[in-house]
Design a protein around this motif. Structure first.
Motif, PDB file in Angstrom:
ATOM      1  N   ASN A   7       3.333 -40.724 -39.454  1.00  0.00           N
ATOM      2  CA  ASN A   7       2.803 -42.078 -39.273  1.00  0.00           C
ATOM      3  C   ASN A   7       1.389 -42.168 -39.829  1.00  0.00           C
ATOM      4  N   PRO A   8       1.237 -42.660 -41.045  1.00  0.00           N
ATOM      5  CA  PRO A   8      -0.089 -42.688 -41.693  1.00  0.00           C
ATOM      6  C   PRO A   8      -1.141 -43.496 -40.950  1.00  0.00           C
ATOM      7  N   PHE A   9      -0.730 -44.403 -40.048  1.00  0.00           N
ATOM      8  CA  PHE A   9      -1.738 -45.179 -39.327  1.00  0.00           C
ATOM      9  C   PHE A   9      -2.483 -44.321 -38.302  1.00  0.00           C
ATOM     10  N   ILE A  10      -1.963 -43.132 -37.970  1.00  0.00           N
ATOM     11  CA  ILE A  10      -2.685 -42.194 -37.098  1.00  0.00           C
ATOM     12  C   ILE A  10      -3.660 -41.438 -37.990  1.00  0.00           C
ATOM     13  N   LYS A  11      -4.923 -41.791 -37.930  1.00  0.00           N
ATOM     14  CA  LYS A  11      -5.920 -41.291 -38.878  1.00  0.00           C
ATOM     15  C   LYS A  11      -6.547 -39.971 -38.460  1.00  0.00           C
ATOM     16  N   ALA A  12      -6.509 -39.651 -37.177  1.00  0.00           N
ATOM     17  CA  ALA A  12      -7.127 -38.420 -36.684  1.00  0.00           C
ATOM     18  C   ALA A  12      -6.474 -38.043 -35.364  1.00  0.00           C
ATOM     19  N   VAL A  13      -6.533 -36.746 -35.060  1.00  0.00           N
ATOM     20  CA  VAL A  13      -5.997 -36.226 -33.804  1.00  0.00           C
ATOM     21  C   VAL A  13      -7.086 -35.435 -33.085  1.00  0.00           C
ATOM     22  N   VAL A  14      -7.282 -35.755 -31.816  1.00  0.00           N
ATOM     23  CA  VAL A  14      -8.137 -34.968 -30.925  1.00  0.00           C
ATOM     24  C   VAL A  14      -7.194 -34.244 -29.980  1.00  0.00           C
ATOM     25  N   GLY A  15      -7.036 -32.968 -30.193  1.00  0.00           N
ATOM     26  CA  GLY A  15      -6.069 -32.203 -29.436  1.00  0.00           C
ATOM     27  C   GLY A  15      -6.687 -31.386 -28.321  1.00  0.00           C
ATOM     28  N   TRP A  16      -5.878 -30.500 -27.777  1.00  0.00           N
ATOM     29  CA  TRP A  16      -6.342 -29.574 -26.740  1.00  0.00           C
ATOM     30  C   TRP A  16      -6.147 -28.158 -27.247  1.00  0.00           C
ATOM     31  N   ALA A  17      -7.101 -27.322 -26.947  1.00  0.00           N
ATOM     32  CA  ALA A  17      -6.991 -25.882 -27.153  1.00  0.00           C
ATOM     33  C   ALA A  17      -7.742 -25.224 -26.013  1.00  0.00           C
ATOM     34  N   ASP A  18      -7.339 -24.035 -25.656  1.00  0.00           N
ATOM     35  CA  ASP A  18      -7.957 -23.339 -24.524  1.00  0.00           C
ATOM     36  C   ASP A  18      -9.326 -22.810 -24.945  1.00  0.00           C
ATOM     37  N   LEU A  19     -10.350 -23.616 -24.717  1.00  0.00           N
ATOM     38  CA  LEU A  19     -11.701 -23.238 -25.123  1.00  0.00           C
ATOM     39  C   LEU A  19     -12.199 -21.994 -24.404  1.00  0.00           C
ATOM     40  N   GLN A  20     -11.570 -21.641 -23.283  1.00  0.00           N
ATOM     41  CA  GLN A  20     -11.961 -20.442 -22.552  1.00  0.00           C
ATOM     42  C   GLN A  20     -11.145 -19.213 -22.959  1.00  0.00           C
ATOM     43  N   GLY A  21     -10.210 -19.418 -23.890  1.00  0.00           N
ATOM     44  CA  GLY A  21      -9.337 -18.326 -24.289  1.00  0.00           C
ATOM     45  C   GLY A  21     -10.001 -17.343 -25.235  1.00  0.00           C
ATOM     46  N   ASP A  22      -9.551 -16.084 -25.184  1.00  0.00           N
ATOM     47  CA  ASP A  22     -10.117 -15.051 -26.040  1.00  0.00           C
ATOM     48  C   ASP A  22      -9.829 -15.299 -27.523  1.00  0.00           C
ATOM     49  N   ASN A  23      -8.740 -16.030 -27.813  1.00  0.00           N
ATOM     50  CA  ASN A  23      -8.348 -16.241 -29.204  1.00  0.00           C
ATOM     51  C   ASN A  23      -8.643 -17.660 -29.688  1.00  0.00           C
ATOM     52  N   ILE A  24      -9.660 -18.296 -29.090  1.00  0.00           N
ATOM     53  CA  ILE A  24      -9.914 -19.703 -29.399  1.00  0.00           C
ATOM     54  C   ILE A  24     -10.260 -19.912 -30.878  1.00  0.00           C
ATOM     55  N   LYS A  25     -10.986 -18.989 -31.487  1.00  0.00           N
ATOM     56  CA  LYS A  25     -11.335 -19.170 -32.902  1.00  0.00           C
ATOM     57  C   LYS A  25     -10.077 -19.219 -33.766  1.00  0.00           C
ATOM     58  N   GLU A  26      -9.161 -18.306 -33.529  1.00  0.00           N
ATOM     59  CA  GLU A  26      -7.921 -18.273 -34.301  1.00  0.00           C
ATOM     60  C   GLU A  26      -7.091 -19.533 -34.063  1.00  0.00           C
TER      61      GLU A  26
END
Length: 274
Positions: free
Chosen positions: A70-89
């Motif tokens: 759906n091209p009208f969705i211009k950006a996504v703000v998602g979730w990631a476990d910011l406290q996780g050991d592998n957050i960078k990856e």
């Protein structure tokens, strides 16, 4: 061109979406891009930013899949476990998708000291090098922690969701207003004029009730750092999409609307094509 800086999609499941309780029957169902696109078109909105509603990487992938189709969705703000050991990856993997623009955590559901936690702040450190934003979702009482966070990371781009969810009443709470002004004193922070209708008592409201709150926010942040967001479909608990957008349209002047309704969100989330 208008951009809705804050809305959600979900495939409703009672366990995953337990926050949608029995008082929210109007939104206890699926809400998909095909539901929103005609609503945006009817209200003169060209695109939107899809924001996470549940704390899972699966939902982030779901939102990115929605954006692909759906091209009208211009950006996504998602979730990631910011406290996780592998957050960078994890962030690197999601960043391979060109519409993944930021991260949000539902801090309003966490203890008030959550944003002080070293593990959380280590995750925040990984956002700026990748050009990712962070949406701050807090209750008004949690604003002191938000202020400390943005002070600690002056190069990180932050946006405050839902004006920190104050109780909409006759007059803004002084502590809320004072904290909004302090937060706005940090030029790496923007504010979404969103999520207000569901903070009104019994979810009933009159348009003029929002004026003093919008005055505080706009005087503090200026019209270059405020952006419209519908909070659809959550807003449907208290208002139609047209009613929500008209609250913002009625408050700002014709000269201010292009920024508040589009340019500011495009600049913040790096949206270059409508």
């Amino acid at each position: 061109m208008y951009i809705d800086s804050h809305q959600h999609f979900w495939q409703y499941h009672p366990e995953k979406d337990a926050w949608i309780d029995k008082t929210m029957q109007a939104i206890r169902r699926d809400f998909m891009p095909s539901d929103l696109e005609p609503v945006l078109h009817a209200n003169g909105v060209s695109g939107c930013v899809a924001v996470q509603a549940s704390q899972s990487e699966e939902e982030t992938s779901f939102l990115l899949e929605c954006a692909d189709k759906n091209p009208f969705i211009k950006a996504v703000v998602g979730w990631a476990d910011l406290q996780g050991d592998n957050i960078k990856e994890t962030l690197l993997r999601f960043s391979e998708h060109n519409r993944f623009r930021g991260v949000r955590h539902v801090v309003q559901g966490e203890p008030d000291d959550f944003m002080y936690r070293p593990a959380f702040r280590r995750g925040i450190e990984e956002l700026e090098p990748l050009g990712l934003t962070y949406d701050i979702l807090v209750f008004a009482r949690q604003l002191p922690a938000a202020i400390d966070l943005v002070r600690r990371f002056p190069k990180q781009r932050f946006v405050l969701d839902h004006i920190a969810k104050p109780v909409i009443s006759a007059e803004p709470d002084k502590a809320w207003a004072d904290h909004i002004r302090i937060l706005a004193g940090h030029d790496n922070v923007c504010c979404k004029v969103s999520g207000m209708v569901t903070e009104a008592t019994d979810r009933t409201w009159k348009q003029e009730e929002f004026t003093p709150f919008m005055e505080v926010v706009t005087e503090a942040f200026g019209t270059d750092r405020v952006m419209y967001g519908s909070d659809w479909p959550v807003c449907l608990l208290a208002a139609s999409y047209a009613e929500v957008i008209n609250i913002v349209r009625a408050f700002y002047s014709e000269d201010e609307l292009p920024k508040v309704m589009g340019k500011n969100a495009a600049d913040f989330y790096g949206i270059t094509a409508i």
